[in-house]
Write a protein that holds these residues in place. Structure first.
Motif, PDB file in Angstrom:
ATOM      1  N   VAL A 168       0.621  -0.872  -0.083  1.00 29.64           N
ATOM      2  CA  VAL A 168      -0.223   0.097   0.028  1.00 29.64           C
ATOM      3  C   VAL A 168       0.513   1.652  -0.285  1.00 29.64           C
ATOM      4  O   VAL A 168       2.181   1.300   0.341  1.00 29.64           O
ATOM      5  N   LEU A 169       0.421   2.122  -0.870  1.00 30.13           N
ATOM      6  CA  LEU A 169       0.656   3.538  -0.355  1.00 30.13           C
ATOM      7  C   LEU A 169      -0.256   4.751   0.349  1.00 30.13           C
ATOM      8  O   LEU A 169      -1.285   3.688  -0.005  1.00 30.13           O
ATOM      9  N   LEU A 170      -0.019   5.471   1.001  1.00 29.92           N
ATOM     10  CA  LEU A 170      -0.787   5.903   1.884  1.00 29.92           C
ATOM     11  C   LEU A 170      -0.651   7.429   1.616  1.00 29.92           C
ATOM     12  O   LEU A 170      -0.117   8.072   0.883  1.00 29.92           O
ATOM     13  N   ARG A 171      -1.765   8.226   0.534  1.00 31.71           N
ATOM     14  CA  ARG A 171      -2.191   8.569  -0.226  1.00 31.71           C
ATOM     15  C   ARG A 171      -2.562  10.058   0.830  1.00 31.71           C
ATOM     16  O   ARG A 171      -3.905   9.913   1.711  1.00 31.71           O
ATOM     17  N   SER A 172      -1.886  11.477   0.690  1.00 28.99           N
ATOM     18  CA  SER A 172      -2.116  11.875   1.756  1.00 28.99           C
ATOM     19  C   SER A 172      -2.067  13.967   1.024  1.00 28.99           C
ATOM     20  O   SER A 172      -1.423  14.057   0.368  1.00 28.99           O
ATOM     21  N   ARG A 173      -2.702  14.212   1.236  1.00 27.92           N
ATOM     22  CA  ARG A 173      -3.027  15.593   1.164  1.00 27.92           C
ATOM     23  C   ARG A 173      -1.465  15.907   1.612  1.00 27.92           C
ATOM     24  O   ARG A 173      -0.543  16.250   2.632  1.00 27.92           O
ATOM     25  N   GLN A 177      -2.077  21.900  -1.091  1.00 33.09           N
ATOM     26  CA  GLN A 177      -3.355  21.860  -1.046  1.00 33.09           C
ATOM     27  C   GLN A 177      -3.841  20.358   0.080  1.00 33.09           C
ATOM     28  O   GLN A 177      -4.621  19.500  -0.257  1.00 33.09           O
ATOM     29  N   PRO A 178      -4.335  21.963   1.471  1.00 35.38           N
ATOM     30  CA  PRO A 178      -5.055  21.285   2.325  1.00 35.38           C
ATOM     31  C   PRO A 178      -6.294  20.590   2.129  1.00 35.38           C
ATOM     32  O   PRO A 178      -7.257  19.863   2.367  1.00 35.38           O
ATOM     33  N   GLY A 179      -7.489  21.407   0.586  1.00 36.17           N
ATOM     34  CA  GLY A 179      -8.491  20.988   0.680  1.00 36.17           C
ATOM     35  C   GLY A 179      -8.833  20.285   0.037  1.00 36.17           C
ATOM     36  O   GLY A 179     -10.156  19.986  -0.392  1.00 36.17           O
ATOM     37  N   SER A 180      -8.214  19.546  -1.069  1.00 35.17           N
ATOM     38  CA  SER A 180      -7.982  18.713  -2.191  1.00 35.17           C
ATOM     39  C   SER A 180      -8.890  17.273  -0.866  1.00 35.17           C
ATOM     40  O   SER A 180      -9.383  16.983  -0.153  1.00 35.17           O
ATOM     41  N   ARG A 181     -10.404  17.060  -2.042  1.00 35.66           N
ATOM     42  CA  ARG A 181     -10.930  16.222  -2.198  1.00 35.66           C
ATOM     43  C   ARG A 181     -10.394  14.203  -1.538  1.00 35.66           C
ATOM     44  O   ARG A 181     -10.420  13.738  -1.838  1.00 35.66           O
ATOM     45  N   ALA A 186      -3.314  15.681   8.062  1.00 36.20           N
ATOM     46  CA  ALA A 186      -1.593  14.865   8.680  1.00 36.20           C
ATOM     47  C   ALA A 186      -2.160  14.041   9.602  1.00 36.20           C
ATOM     48  O   ALA A 186      -1.686  12.688   9.955  1.00 36.20           O
ATOM     49  N   ALA A 187      -3.094  14.267  10.690  1.00 32.93           N
ATOM     50  CA  ALA A 187      -3.641  13.339  11.890  1.00 32.93           C
ATOM     51  C   ALA A 187      -3.784  11.900  11.216  1.00 32.93           C
ATOM     52  O   ALA A 187      -4.057  10.965  11.940  1.00 32.93           O
ATOM     53  N   GLU A 188      -4.672  12.615  10.673  1.00 35.56           N
ATOM     54  CA  GLU A 188      -5.588  10.503   9.877  1.00 35.56           C
ATOM     55  C   GLU A 188      -4.109  10.087   9.165  1.00 35.56           C
ATOM     56  O   GLU A 188      -3.651   8.633   9.417  1.00 35.56           O
ATOM     57  N   ARG A 189      -2.950  10.606   8.474  1.00 35.84           N
ATOM     58  CA  ARG A 189      -2.041   9.543   7.819  1.00 35.84           C
ATOM     59  C   ARG A 189      -0.951   9.178   9.172  1.00 35.84           C
ATOM     60  O   ARG A 189      -0.979   8.385   9.207  1.00 35.84           O
ATOM     61  N   GLU A 190      -1.420  10.170  10.834  1.00 38.42           N
ATOM     62  CA  GLU A 190      -0.584   9.470  11.854  1.00 38.42           C
ATOM     63  C   GLU A 190      -1.190   8.073  12.321  1.00 38.42           C
ATOM     64  O   GLU A 190      -0.671   7.392  12.577  1.00 38.42           O
ATOM     65  N   PHE A 210       0.067  11.560  -3.234  1.00 38.61           N
ATOM     66  CA  PHE A 210      -0.127  12.688  -3.303  1.00 38.61           C
ATOM     67  C   PHE A 210      -0.906  13.234  -4.763  1.00 38.61           C
ATOM     68  O   PHE A 210      -0.945  12.364  -5.639  1.00 38.61           O
ATOM     69  N   HIS A 211      -1.915  14.349  -4.527  1.00 42.82           N
ATOM     70  CA  HIS A 211      -2.108  14.313  -5.634  1.00 42.82           C
ATOM     71  C   HIS A 211      -2.419  15.481  -5.675  1.00 42.82           C
ATOM     72  O   HIS A 211      -2.431  16.425  -4.799  1.00 42.82           O
TER      73      HIS A 211
END
Length: 464
Positions: A168-173, A177-181, A186-190, A210-211
């Protein structure tokens, strides 16, 4: 043979309406100059519009991008973004060259596998994927980009049930672009990194993705640097396999001579379009090439004077890239048959050329924009040279069905039975939006390869 950018035909600005002539690969020029009878026969037999797809040029582009990454001193796994074109021939070319494929759903995954691409070379990047896609991904050993903790838990359960470990890769904002859907905060990634450690028997955290919207090389390099830092943090937490950073796609394509593009933008105004259409944004048709963008991204300073490529190499990080348009540059064009011409030059100053087909086969309007490179006119019965301003309409009942809103300065009058050629349409243009509207059949794709020596071109229908 690899064709350099310098060998492409380069037009000159001039005239009104503005001439925005597309760059043209020598193979395309050869087909249009020496094999017009073949193209006309294909259009007559297979219907309008007809997409011509050129896998040989796709294969050249693969070589060119691989060389650009190698020259930048980085290791990069290239995954062809399947969404950019539905033609099977490109997947077959990818498989033959050992290239990977990026997919976003089960139908694309099945097509990639059927085309000969092994699962371990397939990346899955769609948001919040369903359980059926997860099961296929686990079964075939695909690399899955995960968008949320809930998806991560579902994927782990699927892998555990199958008795397998999924990569897996973890897709992170990104910070930019913190508002990306797409992706995790950061908290979710942690939390997701911690969950990967807990579920290490069923999943292996390989890195981060990332996107991004847009084509800023500086922004993409900055985002990639953020992902490198996430990899280093994950390693400190015991997840030592975290060595991949997926920088996505976003490698631009240069459709027209940059100086010509700048001149076009300087004079552009709504009066140059049918019904004074006012477009707010265009694709950067005369911007950087993909290889220029690769060099800029990899050389971008991220830690003091250290470039992104150097930092990645120092930490043993490999890149994954998902080009679509860049691999399809010059690898296809679209033919339309002219169905009717409404000559309004005496009243409106321009004509409306109606083609057999619709703008659904030229998808730039999906982005509320216009496909700007001039179409080429192939006349059934050539007439004397005479500037003929016209826009191009589709044959549906929609007022908005304009294949080209911009008034084109054709070099001679357009007549019923003529053909229009839209160049360089393989990347996102030719089939992203196509539908059987009005119960019309979906346009066909003819795969053409030039013959050796004096041999004629070979063609077949895509998928056969």
């Amino acid at each position: 043979m690899l064709i350099s950018q310098q060998l492409l035909e380069r037009p000159m600005a001039g005239g009104r309406p503005f001439a925005l002539t597309a760059l043209r690969h020598p193979t395309v020029s050869t087909l249009l100059a020496d094999h017009r009878v073949l193209l006309a026969d294909l259009l007559h037999g297979l219907g309008s519009p007809l997409h011509i797809v050129l896998p040989e040029i796709f294969e050249e582009n693969v070589v060119r991008l691989r060389r650009a990454f190698a020259d930048a001193g980085v290791t990069a796994d290239i995954l062809f973004a399947k969404k950019a074109n539905k033609a099977d021939c490109y997947v077959a070319s990818a498989a033959s060259l050992g290239l990977g494929v990026d997919v976003a759903g089960a139908p694309e995954l099945v097509k990639a596998l059927a085309g000969g691409v092994p699962g371990h070379r397939i990346g899955i990047s769609g948001p919040e994927k369903d359980d059926a896609l997860h099961a296929l991904a686990v079964q075939h050993g695909c690399l899955v980009a995960v968008d949320s903790i809930s998806e991560l838990r579902r994927l782990a359960a699927t892998a555990r049930l199958a008795g397998r470990q999924v990569s897996v890769l973890l897709r992170s904002r990104t910070v930019g672009q913190p508002g990306s859907r797409f992706g995790m905060s950061a908290a979710e990634r942690e939390a997701a990194v911690g969950l990967c450690a807990e579920l290490a028997d069923s999943m292996s955290l390989r890195g981060f993705s990332f996107h991004l919207n847009g084509y800023s090389t500086a922004e993409r390099a900055t985002a990639a640097n953020e992902m490198i830092e996430h990899c280093l943090d994950a390693r400190q937490r015991g997840l030592l396999a975290a060595d991949l950073v997926n920088i996505g796609g976003g490698l631009p394509v240069c459709y027209v001579e940059p100086r010509l593009w700048d001149a076009f933008l300087a004079q552009d105004q709504p009066a140059h379009y049918h019904a004074a259409k006012d477009f707010k944004d265009f694709y950067p048709y005369g911007g950087q090439s993909a290889t220029q963008a690769i060099r800029a991204i990899m050389a971008h300073p991220v830690d003091g004077d250290e470039g992104l490529a150097a930092k990645a190499g120092r930490h043993g990080v490999r890149f994954v890239v998902e080009p679509g348009r860049a691999l399809l540059d010059q690898a296809g064009f679209t033919l339309y048959g002219v169905q009717q011409v409404d000559d309004r030059r005496d009243t409106d100053g321009y004509a409306i050329v109606t083609v057999a087909g619709s703008s659904f086969s030229l998808s730039e309007q999906w982005f509320s924009s216009d496909y700007l490179p001039d179409p080429l006119l192939i006349s059934a019965q050539p007439t004397a040279d005479e500037l003929f301003p016209a826009c191009v309409a589709g044959s549906t009942c929609l007022e908005s069905d304009m294949v080209t809103w911009r008034k084109i300065g054709f070099p001679r009058p357009v007549r019923r039975g003529d053909h229009l050629v839209y160049l360089n349409t393989a990347g996102y243009q030719m089939d992203s939006n196509e539908s059987p509207f009005h119960d019309a059949a979906l346009p066909m794709k003819a795969v053409i390869r030039l013959g050796e020596g004096e041999a004629p071109p070979r063609w077949r229908l895509d998928g056969i």
